[in-house]
Design a protein around this motif. Sequence first.
Motif, PDB file in Angstrom:
ATOM      1  N   ASN A  78       0.811  -1.223   0.000  1.00 32.33           N
ATOM      2  CA  ASN A  78       0.000   0.000   0.000  1.00 32.33           C
ATOM      3  C   ASN A  78       0.840   1.267   0.000  1.00 32.33           C
ATOM      4  O   ASN A  78       0.308   2.365  -0.218  1.00 32.33           O
ATOM      5  CB  ASN A  78      -0.947   0.013   1.204  1.00 32.33           C
ATOM      6  CG  ASN A  78      -2.072  -0.993   1.067  1.00 32.33           C
ATOM      7  OD1 ASN A  78      -2.414  -1.403  -0.046  1.00 32.33           O
ATOM      8  ND2 ASN A  78      -2.644  -1.415   2.176  1.00 32.33           N
ATOM      9  N   SER A  79       2.146   1.133   0.235  1.00 32.36           N
ATOM     10  CA  SER A  79       3.020   2.313   0.245  1.00 32.36           C
ATOM     11  C   SER A  79       3.597   2.603  -1.135  1.00 32.36           C
ATOM     12  O   SER A  79       4.287   3.605  -1.317  1.00 32.36           O
ATOM     13  CB  SER A  79       4.166   2.121   1.248  1.00 32.36           C
ATOM     14  OG  SER A  79       5.100   1.167   0.777  1.00 32.36           O
ATOM     15  N   THR A  80       3.328   1.756  -2.126  1.00 36.53           N
ATOM     16  CA  THR A  80       3.875   1.945  -3.470  1.00 36.53           C
ATOM     17  C   THR A  80       2.843   2.605  -4.383  1.00 36.53           C
ATOM     18  O   THR A  80       1.660   2.257  -4.354  1.00 36.53           O
ATOM     19  CB  THR A  80       4.319   0.604  -4.083  1.00 36.53           C
ATOM     20  OG1 THR A  80       3.190  -0.244  -4.250  1.00 36.53           O
ATOM     21  CG2 THR A  80       5.345  -0.070  -3.186  1.00 36.53           C
ATOM     22  N   ASN A  81       3.310   3.543  -5.182  1.00 34.19           N
ATOM     23  CA  ASN A  81       2.422   4.268  -6.087  1.00 34.19           C
ATOM     24  C   ASN A  81       3.147   4.625  -7.379  1.00 34.19           C
ATOM     25  O   ASN A  81       4.372   4.793  -7.387  1.00 34.19           O
ATOM     26  CB  ASN A  81       1.937   5.567  -5.430  1.00 34.19           C
ATOM     27  CG  ASN A  81       1.056   5.323  -4.219  1.00 34.19           C
ATOM     28  OD1 ASN A  81      -0.097   4.947  -4.353  1.00 34.19           O
ATOM     29  ND2 ASN A  81       1.617   5.533  -3.034  1.00 34.19           N
ATOM     30  N   VAL A  82       2.396   4.736  -8.458  1.00 39.29           N
ATOM     31  CA  VAL A  82       2.941   5.234  -9.720  1.00 39.29           C
ATOM     32  C   VAL A  82       3.320   6.702  -9.532  1.00 39.29           C
ATOM     33  O   VAL A  82       2.580   7.468  -8.906  1.00 39.29           O
ATOM     34  CB  VAL A  82       1.898   5.089 -10.844  1.00 39.29           C
ATOM     35  CG1 VAL A  82       2.419   5.715 -12.141  1.00 39.29           C
ATOM     36  CG2 VAL A  82       1.548   3.623 -11.058  1.00 39.29           C
ATOM     37  N   PHE A  83       4.483   7.084 -10.039  1.00 44.89           N
ATOM     38  CA  PHE A  83       4.924   8.468  -9.901  1.00 44.89           C
ATOM     39  C   PHE A  83       3.950   9.423 -10.587  1.00 44.89           C
ATOM     40  O   PHE A  83       3.382   9.108 -11.633  1.00 44.89           O
ATOM     41  CB  PHE A  83       6.321   8.646 -10.495  1.00 44.89           C
ATOM     42  CG  PHE A  83       7.432   8.198  -9.584  1.00 44.89           C
ATOM     43  CD1 PHE A  83       7.791   8.943  -8.471  1.00 44.89           C
ATOM     44  CD2 PHE A  83       8.113   7.026  -9.848  1.00 44.89           C
ATOM     45  CE1 PHE A  83       8.813   8.526  -7.627  1.00 44.89           C
ATOM     46  CE2 PHE A  83       9.145   6.598  -9.019  1.00 44.89           C
ATOM     47  CZ  PHE A  83       9.490   7.350  -7.903  1.00 44.89           C
ATOM     48  N   GLN A  84       3.793  10.594  -9.996  1.00 45.17           N
ATOM     49  CA  GLN A  84       2.887  11.603 -10.522  1.00 45.17           C
ATOM     50  C   GLN A  84       3.274  11.986 -11.947  1.00 45.17           C
ATOM     51  O   GLN A  84       4.438  12.252 -12.235  1.00 45.17           O
ATOM     52  CB  GLN A  84       2.912  12.846  -9.631  1.00 45.17           C
ATOM     53  CG  GLN A  84       1.911  13.915 -10.045  1.00 45.17           C
ATOM     54  CD  GLN A  84       1.886  15.081  -9.076  1.00 45.17           C
ATOM     55  OE1 GLN A  84       2.648  15.118  -8.120  1.00 45.17           O
ATOM     56  NE2 GLN A  84       1.006  16.033  -9.313  1.00 45.17           N
ATOM     57  N   GLY A  85       2.299  11.996 -12.827  1.00 46.95           N
ATOM     58  CA  GLY A  85       2.512  12.369 -14.216  1.00 46.95           C
ATOM     59  C   GLY A  85       2.934  11.223 -15.118  1.00 46.95           C
ATOM     60  O   GLY A  85       3.002  11.387 -16.347  1.00 46.95           O
ATOM     61  N   MET A  86       3.221  10.049 -14.536  1.00 48.57           N
ATOM     62  CA  MET A  86       3.716   8.935 -15.347  1.00 48.57           C
ATOM     63  C   MET A  86       2.632   8.378 -16.267  1.00 48.57           C
ATOM     64  O   MET A  86       2.888   8.113 -17.456  1.00 48.57           O
ATOM     65  CB  MET A  86       4.267   7.830 -14.446  1.00 48.57           C
ATOM     66  CG  MET A  86       4.861   6.655 -15.206  1.00 48.57           C
ATOM     67  SD  MET A  86       6.192   7.131 -16.338  1.00 48.57           S
ATOM     68  CE  MET A  86       7.478   7.559 -15.141  1.00 48.57           C
ATOM     69  N   GLU A  87       1.440   8.184 -15.760  1.00 51.97           N
ATOM     70  CA  GLU A  87       0.379   7.606 -16.589  1.00 51.97           C
ATOM     71  C   GLU A  87       0.075   8.500 -17.786  1.00 51.97           C
ATOM     72  O   GLU A  87      -0.071   8.019 -18.922  1.00 51.97           O
ATOM     73  CB  GLU A  87      -0.885   7.368 -15.768  1.00 51.97           C
ATOM     74  CG  GLU A  87      -1.978   6.669 -16.561  1.00 51.97           C
ATOM     75  CD  GLU A  87      -3.187   6.283 -15.723  1.00 51.97           C
ATOM     76  OE1 GLU A  87      -4.106   5.659 -16.284  1.00 51.97           O
ATOM     77  OE2 GLU A  87      -3.205   6.603 -14.519  1.00 51.97           O
ATOM     78  N   GLU A  88       0.003   9.803 -17.570  1.00 52.80           N
ATOM     79  CA  GLU A  88      -0.269  10.732 -18.658  1.00 52.80           C
ATOM     80  C   GLU A  88       0.850  10.727 -19.689  1.00 52.80           C
ATOM     81  O   GLU A  88       0.604  10.799 -20.902  1.00 52.80           O
ATOM     82  CB  GLU A  88      -0.449  12.144 -18.097  1.00 52.80           C
ATOM     83  CG  GLU A  88      -1.662  12.335 -17.204  1.00 52.80           C
ATOM     84  CD  GLU A  88      -1.428  11.918 -15.761  1.00 52.80           C
ATOM     85  OE1 GLU A  88      -2.331  12.133 -14.940  1.00 52.80           O
ATOM     86  OE2 GLU A  88      -0.346  11.361 -15.450  1.00 52.80           O
ATOM     87  N   THR A  89       2.087  10.596 -19.223  1.00 57.44           N
ATOM     88  CA  THR A  89       3.229  10.561 -20.130  1.00 57.44           C
ATOM     89  C   THR A  89       3.220   9.298 -20.980  1.00 57.44           C
ATOM     90  O   THR A  89       3.448   9.346 -22.197  1.00 57.44           O
ATOM     91  CB  THR A  89       4.541  10.635 -19.333  1.00 57.44           C
ATOM     92  OG1 THR A  89       4.603  11.900 -18.666  1.00 57.44           O
ATOM     93  CG2 THR A  89       5.746  10.472 -20.237  1.00 57.44           C
ATOM     94  N   LEU A  90       2.945   8.164 -20.371  1.00 56.14           N
ATOM     95  CA  LEU A  90       2.891   6.911 -21.115  1.00 56.14           C
ATOM     96  C   LEU A  90       1.785   6.944 -22.166  1.00 56.14           C
ATOM     97  O   LEU A  90       1.966   6.451 -23.289  1.00 56.14           O
ATOM     98  CB  LEU A  90       2.675   5.739 -20.157  1.00 56.14           C
ATOM     99  CG  LEU A  90       3.812   5.474 -19.164  1.00 56.14           C
ATOM    100  CD1 LEU A  90       3.401   4.384 -18.177  1.00 56.14           C
ATOM    101  CD2 LEU A  90       5.096   5.107 -19.884  1.00 56.14           C
TER     102      LEU A  90
END
Length: 207
Positions: A78-90
């Motif tokens: 639960n402490s792991t997350n996709v970095f901010q802005g990564m999904e939009e960049t991909l």
Amino acid sequence: MKYQQIVFDVDGTLVDTEYAVLHSLQDTIRTLTGRTTPLEELTFALGITGEDALKQLAFPDIPGALSLWIDYLEKYSNSTNVFQGMEETLCALSQKGCGLGVVTSRIRNNFELEFKRFPIRKYFDIIVCADDTTEHKPTAGPLLKYMELSGCGRSQILYVGDSRYDRECARNAGVDFALAGWGSRLKNTDAEYCLSTPAELVSVLLS
């Protein structure tokens, strides 16, 4: 486009896992030895395979220690997350026709277990895990395997990572390297690109 394929490391590049990796390793050591190792002494484990990290810690039963470490990693999921802005960049890179892939030091079962819960999994067609090659970062082996699977040459690939092992893997394979500054501890590293945000990858692709 300057590159046909942009290839990503996972931990510290696509997903912020530093807290989970270091704390789960600390728990593993505590369980097996009774010692509490300071987190700053464990940062060497970021960017290499779990097996290689445990070998450096001189555990006699590497498979057993690795299994325990993976169990503890799940505890911190639960402490792991996709970095901010990564999904939009991909999404933007994919729409421009760029191939996207992964070269990671994780074994495949652990990668798929963790990664399937993130919405970015759908963007990656080619994934090279630690158990897909006999040689691992920092050797060229993982990226050479990616070239084999993608059919692309060295000049057509950009590798994005956060650790010196990623950088050396790219160097050894003759591939351009972009430092993921949003998740990296490296400073002033030898890289073709030093990026502050994932979004900068779009301008790199079109440069």
